[in-house]
Design a protein around this motif. Structure first.
Motif, PDB file in Angstrom:
ATOM      1  N   VAL A  88       0.878  -1.170   0.000  1.00 15.32           N
ATOM      2  CA  VAL A  88       0.000   0.000   0.000  1.00 15.32           C
ATOM      3  C   VAL A  88       0.914   1.218   0.000  1.00 15.32           C
ATOM      4  N   ARG A  89       0.823   1.994  -1.078  1.00 13.94           N
ATOM      5  CA  ARG A  89       1.721   3.144  -1.245  1.00 13.94           C
ATOM      6  C   ARG A  89       1.333   4.342  -0.378  1.00 13.94           C
ATOM      7  N   SER A  90       0.076   4.428   0.012  1.00 13.68           N
ATOM      8  CA  SER A  90      -0.368   5.560   0.845  1.00 13.68           C
ATOM      9  C   SER A  90       0.403   5.564   2.157  1.00 13.68           C
ATOM     10  N   ALA A  91       0.924   6.722   2.535  1.00 14.02           N
ATOM     11  CA  ALA A  91       1.682   6.833   3.781  1.00 14.02           C
ATOM     12  C   ALA A  91       0.716   7.015   4.944  1.00 14.02           C
ATOM     13  N   ILE A 124       8.995  -4.358  -2.109  1.00 17.92           N
ATOM     14  CA  ILE A 124       9.043  -2.938  -1.754  1.00 17.92           C
ATOM     15  C   ILE A 124       9.863  -2.163  -2.787  1.00 17.92           C
ATOM     16  N   ALA A 125      11.014  -2.698  -3.158  1.00 15.32           N
ATOM     17  CA  ALA A 125      11.874  -2.029  -4.143  1.00 15.32           C
ATOM     18  C   ALA A 125      11.186  -1.930  -5.503  1.00 15.32           C
ATOM     19  N   SER A 126      10.489  -2.987  -5.917  1.00 18.35           N
ATOM     20  CA  SER A 126       9.811  -2.953  -7.218  1.00 18.35           C
ATOM     21  C   SER A 126       8.665  -1.945  -7.232  1.00 18.35           C
ATOM     22  N   ALA A 127       8.136  -1.597  -6.057  1.00 20.40           N
ATOM     23  CA  ALA A 127       7.107  -0.560  -5.962  1.00 20.40           C
ATOM     24  C   ALA A 127       7.727   0.836  -5.930  1.00 20.40           C
ATOM     25  N   GLY A 128       9.061   0.894  -5.955  1.00 19.09           N
ATOM     26  CA  GLY A 128       9.761   2.178  -5.938  1.00 19.09           C
ATOM     27  C   GLY A 128       9.799   2.828  -4.564  1.00 19.09           C
ATOM     28  N   LEU A 129       9.658   2.023  -3.521  1.00 21.60           N
ATOM     29  CA  LEU A 129       9.645   2.556  -2.157  1.00 21.60           C
ATOM     30  C   LEU A 129      10.961   2.249  -1.453  1.00 21.60           C
ATOM     31  N   ARG A 171      13.565  -1.763   5.257  1.00 26.28           N
ATOM     32  CA  ARG A 171      14.188  -1.014   4.155  1.00 26.28           C
ATOM     33  C   ARG A 171      14.239  -1.915   2.925  1.00 26.28           C
ATOM     34  N   SER A 172      14.138  -1.321   1.756  1.00 24.29           N
ATOM     35  CA  SER A 172      14.170  -2.120   0.529  1.00 24.29           C
ATOM     36  C   SER A 172      15.580  -2.615   0.204  1.00 24.29           C
ATOM     37  N   ASN A 173      16.594  -1.988   0.804  1.00 27.02           N
ATOM     38  CA  ASN A 173      17.971  -2.369   0.473  1.00 27.02           C
ATOM     39  C   ASN A 173      18.803  -2.767   1.686  1.00 27.02           C
ATOM     40  N   ALA A 174      18.151  -2.933   2.837  1.00 27.46           N
ATOM     41  CA  ALA A 174      18.890  -3.318   4.055  1.00 27.46           C
ATOM     42  C   ALA A 174      17.907  -3.968   5.024  1.00 27.46           C
ATOM     43  N   SER A 177      14.489  -1.302  10.877  1.00 29.29           N
ATOM     44  CA  SER A 177      14.756  -0.282  11.894  1.00 29.29           C
ATOM     45  C   SER A 177      13.449  -0.018  12.619  1.00 29.29           C
ATOM     46  N   ASN A 178      13.531   0.713  13.716  1.00 27.03           N
ATOM     47  CA  ASN A 178      12.318   1.066  14.443  1.00 27.03           C
ATOM     48  C   ASN A 178      12.221   2.580  14.563  1.00 27.03           C
ATOM     49  N   THR A 179      11.000   3.050  14.666  1.00 27.39           N
ATOM     50  CA  THR A 179      10.767   4.486  14.753  1.00 27.39           C
ATOM     51  C   THR A 179       9.468   4.740  15.499  1.00 27.39           C
ATOM     52  N   ASN A 180       9.116   6.016  15.631  1.00 26.37           N
ATOM     53  CA  ASN A 180       7.874   6.417  16.270  1.00 26.37           C
ATOM     54  C   ASN A 180       6.698   5.918  15.442  1.00 26.37           C
ATOM     55  N   CYS A 181       5.725   5.343  16.077  1.00 27.29           N
ATOM     56  CA  CYS A 181       4.577   4.759  15.379  1.00 27.29           C
ATOM     57  C   CYS A 181       3.717   5.795  14.676  1.00 27.29           C
ATOM     58  N   ALA A 182       3.863   7.086  15.042  1.00 27.15           N
ATOM     59  CA  ALA A 182       3.088   8.146  14.409  1.00 27.15           C
ATOM     60  C   ALA A 182       3.706   8.581  13.077  1.00 27.15           C
ATOM     61  N   SER A 183       4.927   8.150  12.793  1.00 28.57           N
ATOM     62  CA  SER A 183       5.543   8.462  11.494  1.00 28.57           C
ATOM     63  C   SER A 183       4.660   7.881  10.394  1.00 28.57           C
ATOM     64  N   THR A 184       4.679   8.501   9.224  1.00 27.77           N
ATOM     65  CA  THR A 184       3.837   7.995   8.133  1.00 27.77           C
ATOM     66  C   THR A 184       4.713   7.358   7.058  1.00 27.77           C
ATOM     67  N   LEU A 185       4.394   6.097   6.761  1.00 25.08           N
ATOM     68  CA  LEU A 185       5.136   5.325   5.771  1.00 25.08           C
ATOM     69  C   LEU A 185       4.156   4.497   4.944  1.00 25.08           C
ATOM     70  N   SER A 186       4.601   4.035   3.793  1.00 31.46           N
ATOM     71  CA  SER A 186       3.868   3.012   3.047  1.00 31.46           C
ATOM     72  C   SER A 186       3.971   1.729   3.853  1.00 31.46           C
ATOM     73  N   PHE A 187       3.256   0.685   3.444  1.00 30.74           N
ATOM     74  CA  PHE A 187       3.273  -0.530   4.265  1.00 30.74           C
ATOM     75  C   PHE A 187       2.928  -1.760   3.443  1.00 30.74           C
ATOM     76  N   VAL A 188       3.151  -2.924   4.065  1.00 30.46           N
ATOM     77  CA  VAL A 188       2.870  -4.217   3.438  1.00 30.46           C
ATOM     78  C   VAL A 188       1.825  -4.941   4.275  1.00 30.46           C
ATOM     79  N   CYS A 189       0.714  -5.302   3.624  1.00 34.81           N
ATOM     80  CA  CYS A 189      -0.324  -6.118   4.279  1.00 34.81           C
ATOM     81  C   CYS A 189      -0.121  -7.577   3.880  1.00 34.81           C
ATOM     82  N   SER A 190      -0.602  -8.478   4.720  1.00 39.57           N
ATOM     83  CA  SER A 190      -0.477  -9.897   4.459  1.00 39.57           C
ATOM     84  C   SER A 190      -1.742 -10.613   4.913  1.00 39.57           C
ATOM     85  N   ILE A 191      -2.157 -11.622   4.108  1.00 40.16           N
ATOM     86  CA  ILE A 191      -3.271 -12.472   4.509  1.00 40.16           C
ATOM     87  C   ILE A 191      -2.860 -13.930   4.372  1.00 40.16           C
TER      88      ILE A 191
END
Length: 196
Positions: A88-91, A124-129, A171-174, A177-191
């Motif tokens: 999901v590309r939406s941050a 993630i890398a193929s999505a350009g993220l 990271r797509s190339n490493a 890492s961890n950060t504040n949960c309020a930061s906005t990022l794209s994400f990966v869902c799984s079912i």
């Protein structure tokens, strides 16, 4: 004992055919008219007599594993082994990302082994993220997966204070890492879809 194992093998083969929607084929029909998958299965049935009980049991286990890893993903999801993934590309914040995944009947993705790590990094890398949220979070000093999978594999690149930064991203190339949960990022869902 050998008759029982051969019968079990034949039942498994018959079950595979009927589960995939293929008709049961009689011995009188010619192999040239059968789909390749049925021909291979029929040849396997004929070879059962030559196998030891241990070989038959091993063959059944391999077939069951192949079936259990065949996931049928909804449109827009990407199959990898027994799960389906979607970028999901939406941050969004980590919590809103998880809520979005739940609205799709999914969760933020857990990473269970190095193969999944490599697959998700490429996704993630193929999505350009450059990075994306994953389902790891820290609760009272312990890292957990939001999908309740065991946290037996990790790939940390860096770890900051978990009291201030309890949510993980990949990271797509490493590594992670961890950060504040309020930061906005794209994400990966799984079912975990229904498996045949």
């Amino acid at each position: 004992m050998k008759v029982w194992i051969v019968s079990l093998m034949l039942c498994a083969v018959f079950g595979l055919r009927t589960a995939s929607g293929e008709a049961v084929v009689t011995k009188n029909e010619q192999n040239s008219k059968l789909p390749v998958e049925i021909v291979e299965t029929k040849e396997a049935e004929e070879q059962v007599e030559d196998l030891s009980p241990a070989d038959v049991a091993a063959k059944i286990a391999v077939e069951e594993l192949a079936i259990s890893e065949r996931a049928y993903c909804p449109p827009g999801w990407i199959n990898y082994r027994s799960r389906c993934f979607q970028i999901v590309r939406s941050a969004m914040s980590w919590l809103n990302a998880e809520k979005h995944c739940v609205s799709l009947r999914a969760t933020l993705a857990s990473v269970q082994n190095p193969d999944e790590q490599y697959f998700l990094q490429n996704l993630i890398a193929s999505a350009g993220l450059p990075l994306a949220w994953i389902g790891a979070y820290n609760f009272q000093g312990t890292w957990l997966w939001i999908d309740r999978a065991g946290f037996y594999y990790s790939n940390w690149l860096s770890l900051s204070s978990v009291s201030s930064y309890p949510c993980a991203y990949m990271r797509s190339n490493a590594g992670w890492s961890n950060t504040n949960c309020a930061s906005t990022l794209s994400f990966v869902c799984s079912i975990n879809p229904t498996v045949c």
